[in-house]
Design a protein around this motif. Sequence first.
Motif, PDB file in Angstrom:
ATOM      1  N   ASN A   4     -11.516   1.349  17.886  1.00  0.00           N
ATOM      2  CA  ASN A   4     -11.040   1.516  16.502  1.00  0.00           C
ATOM      3  C   ASN A   4     -10.292   0.792  16.313  1.00  0.00           C
ATOM      4  O   ASN A   4     -10.122  -0.081  15.360  1.00  0.00           O
ATOM      5  CB  ASN A   4     -10.893   2.892  16.307  1.00  0.00           C
ATOM      6  CG  ASN A   4     -12.110   4.008  16.235  1.00  0.00           C
ATOM      7  OD1 ASN A   4     -13.306   3.376  16.177  1.00  0.00           O
ATOM      8  ND2 ASN A   4     -11.799   5.191  16.292  1.00  0.00           N
ATOM      9  N   ARG A   5      -9.085   0.661  17.108  1.00  0.00           N
ATOM     10  CA  ARG A   5      -7.953  -0.318  16.753  1.00  0.00           C
ATOM     11  C   ARG A   5      -8.367  -1.684  16.693  1.00  0.00           C
ATOM     12  O   ARG A   5      -8.087  -2.631  15.966  1.00  0.00           O
ATOM     13  CB  ARG A   5      -6.782  -0.153  17.824  1.00  0.00           C
ATOM     14  CG  ARG A   5      -5.342  -0.978  17.542  1.00  0.00           C
ATOM     15  CD  ARG A   5      -5.104  -0.226  16.076  1.00  0.00           C
ATOM     16  NE  ARG A   5      -3.909  -1.062  15.709  1.00  0.00           N
ATOM     17  CZ  ARG A   5      -3.148  -0.960  14.384  1.00  0.00           C
ATOM     18  NH1 ARG A   5      -3.638   0.139  13.666  1.00  0.00           N
ATOM     19  NH2 ARG A   5      -2.220  -1.513  14.297  1.00  0.00           N
ATOM     20  N   ALA A   8     -10.022  -2.378  13.536  1.00  0.00           N
ATOM     21  CA  ALA A   8      -9.215  -2.651  12.482  1.00  0.00           C
ATOM     22  C   ALA A   8      -8.147  -3.927  12.659  1.00  0.00           C
ATOM     23  O   ALA A   8      -7.868  -4.646  11.562  1.00  0.00           O
ATOM     24  CB  ALA A   8      -7.778  -1.433  12.836  1.00  0.00           C
ATOM     25  N   ASN A   9      -7.941  -4.319  13.630  1.00  0.00           N
ATOM     26  CA  ASN A   9      -7.505  -5.761  13.902  1.00  0.00           C
ATOM     27  C   ASN A   9      -8.430  -6.975  13.444  1.00  0.00           C
ATOM     28  O   ASN A   9      -7.972  -7.901  12.895  1.00  0.00           O
ATOM     29  CB  ASN A   9      -6.892  -6.011  15.248  1.00  0.00           C
ATOM     30  CG  ASN A   9      -5.772  -5.276  15.633  1.00  0.00           C
ATOM     31  OD1 ASN A   9      -5.200  -4.894  14.692  1.00  0.00           O
ATOM     32  ND2 ASN A   9      -5.749  -4.702  16.941  1.00  0.00           N
ATOM     33  N   ASP A  12      -8.835  -8.042   8.772  1.00  0.00           N
ATOM     34  CA  ASP A  12      -7.656  -8.229   8.481  1.00  0.00           C
ATOM     35  C   ASP A  12      -7.051  -7.600   7.158  1.00  0.00           C
ATOM     36  O   ASP A  12      -7.822  -7.262   6.384  1.00  0.00           O
ATOM     37  CB  ASP A  12      -7.669  -9.789   8.181  1.00  0.00           C
ATOM     38  CG  ASP A  12      -6.236 -10.329   7.532  1.00  0.00           C
ATOM     39  OD1 ASP A  12      -6.013 -10.396   6.465  1.00  0.00           O
ATOM     40  OD2 ASP A  12      -5.436 -10.459   8.513  1.00  0.00           O
ATOM     41  N   SER A  13      -5.797  -7.196   7.189  1.00  0.00           N
ATOM     42  CA  SER A  13      -5.342  -6.223   6.123  1.00  0.00           C
ATOM     43  C   SER A  13      -5.484  -6.727   4.664  1.00  0.00           C
ATOM     44  O   SER A  13      -5.440  -5.996   3.746  1.00  0.00           O
ATOM     45  CB  SER A  13      -4.082  -5.711   6.383  1.00  0.00           C
ATOM     46  OG  SER A  13      -3.127  -6.877   6.489  1.00  0.00           O
ATOM     47  N   ALA A 242     -12.660   1.602   7.443  1.00  0.00           N
ATOM     48  CA  ALA A 242     -11.392   0.708   7.993  1.00  0.00           C
ATOM     49  C   ALA A 242     -10.732  -0.045   6.711  1.00  0.00           C
ATOM     50  O   ALA A 242      -9.822  -0.128   6.446  1.00  0.00           O
ATOM     51  CB  ALA A 242     -11.642  -0.115   9.216  1.00  0.00           C
ATOM     52  N   ARG A 246      -7.038   0.895   4.411  1.00  0.00           N
ATOM     53  CA  ARG A 246      -5.877   0.006   4.096  1.00  0.00           C
ATOM     54  C   ARG A 246      -5.295   0.779   2.676  1.00  0.00           C
ATOM     55  O   ARG A 246      -3.989   0.463   2.333  1.00  0.00           O
ATOM     56  CB  ARG A 246      -6.422  -1.303   3.611  1.00  0.00           C
ATOM     57  CG  ARG A 246      -5.321  -2.160   2.973  1.00  0.00           C
ATOM     58  CD  ARG A 246      -6.312  -3.768   2.850  1.00  0.00           C
ATOM     59  NE  ARG A 246      -5.075  -4.304   1.870  1.00  0.00           N
ATOM     60  CZ  ARG A 246      -3.991  -5.017   2.442  1.00  0.00           C
ATOM     61  NH1 ARG A 246      -3.611  -4.892   3.646  1.00  0.00           N
ATOM     62  NH2 ARG A 246      -3.365  -5.681   1.506  1.00  0.00           N
ATOM     63  N   THR A 274      -5.149   0.892  10.701  1.00  0.00           N
ATOM     64  CA  THR A 274      -5.051  -0.469  10.192  1.00  0.00           C
ATOM     65  C   THR A 274      -3.903  -0.455   9.209  1.00  0.00           C
ATOM     66  O   THR A 274      -3.360   0.427   8.738  1.00  0.00           O
ATOM     67  CB  THR A 274      -6.475  -0.850   9.493  1.00  0.00           C
ATOM     68  OG1 THR A 274      -6.605  -1.990   9.120  1.00  0.00           O
ATOM     69  CG2 THR A 274      -6.458   0.330   7.922  1.00  0.00           C
ATOM     70  N   THR A 275      -3.456  -1.634   9.144  1.00  0.00           N
ATOM     71  CA  THR A 275      -2.356  -2.004   8.159  1.00  0.00           C
ATOM     72  C   THR A 275      -2.661  -1.566   6.897  1.00  0.00           C
ATOM     73  O   THR A 275      -3.787  -2.246   6.215  1.00  0.00           O
ATOM     74  CB  THR A 275      -1.957  -3.635   8.184  1.00  0.00           C
ATOM     75  OG1 THR A 275      -1.811  -3.964   9.810  1.00  0.00           O
ATOM     76  CG2 THR A 275      -0.599  -3.961   7.478  1.00  0.00           C
ATOM     77  N   ASN A 305       2.464   0.004   8.932  1.00  0.00           N
ATOM     78  CA  ASN A 305       2.046   0.199   9.959  1.00  0.00           C
ATOM     79  C   ASN A 305       2.283   1.616  10.497  1.00  0.00           C
ATOM     80  O   ASN A 305       1.387   2.034  11.269  1.00  0.00           O
ATOM     81  CB  ASN A 305       2.661  -0.740  11.062  1.00  0.00           C
ATOM     82  CG  ASN A 305       2.428  -2.175  11.025  1.00  0.00           C
ATOM     83  OD1 ASN A 305       1.305  -2.310  10.841  1.00  0.00           O
ATOM     84  ND2 ASN A 305       3.661  -2.835  10.753  1.00  0.00           N
TER      85      ASN A 305
END
Length: 332
Positions: A4-5, A8-9, A12-13, A242, A246, A274-275, A305
């Motif tokens: 999941n992380r 999220a990366n 991009d936010s 995701a 944001r 996610t950011t 964050n």
Amino acid sequence: MSKNRDLANIIDSSAVMGKNYIINGGFDVWQRGTSFAYSAGSNGYHTADRFTSQNVVGAGGQFTVSKSAIGNSNAIRFTTNTISTNLTTTNYWYGLFYQIESQDVYHLNSKTITVSFKIKTNFTGVLSFSLRNSVINRSYVSNFSVTSGVEHLITKTVTLETNTVLTNDANKGMDFVIGFDNNGTFQTATTDSWIAGNYLTTSNSTNWSQIAGATIDIAELQMEQGSVATDFEHRSYGEELALCQRYFHNYTSFNLGYTSSANIVNGGALTFPTTMRTPPTVGNASYAVGGGPAGTVQIGYPSVNGVTFLNGSSNWSLAIPVTLTAFIDAEL
């Protein structure tokens, strides 16, 4: 690192994956619930993620926004429960309202975009589609016809002005509206071109808010670059969630671990998956514990964050499990 992380990366936010600039255009993600009644004076984000609406006090009546379907596609439904009694001057019902982040669409200035969506109503008439810039002094309004019980695919091609999106940042860049209802200030006779002012509908648009039991279903909403409407882009639920997170995250009974003293959760911090767009506000926050008093949520150090949580009551016992329920909100 978890899958999941990792996802999220990858997302991009500040970027939208794929060709569709509308997040949750498939109406798959409903973190806040799947039905909400907009009585006179109600506004804000309540149902499908990233979408909002409003019923101005003076308009009266009540409509519901809820989850529905058109064929095999999830949809968002607007239903007139009690008709509006006054749509003059600045009284209105919003219908579907979506706010687009500037940096997602800044590069589209002077370029052509195509908006497409499926729509089905239980009345025959005309509805409006509109775009506005962030300072609401430039507007684009277009009409389309609907026939009761018929599924329509609507496509609208619009060329943005050189400065429709004014900034390249995390603030609002553009508004997108379908089905605005008003008989006054926000009406224009000019369609299919950019004009000065704040306009969202036309004088010949059907006032669905004054039709008892009227329903409007919208599905597969897409905004893409170019002059041709292509097939709707079906992102996976995980990708769509995701992107939605944001702006908003609903933590329901999130496991914070065990207390390490009378007022501190072990670890003391919550890292978002996610950011977020901006440092969020935290609402509807409450604790549930494995035994004893529930405690009082005390929030600290919110950032894009994560955030820290303490028990402001200092009334916990040592080594008991604690879960958190909270709205983490960074909406436009």
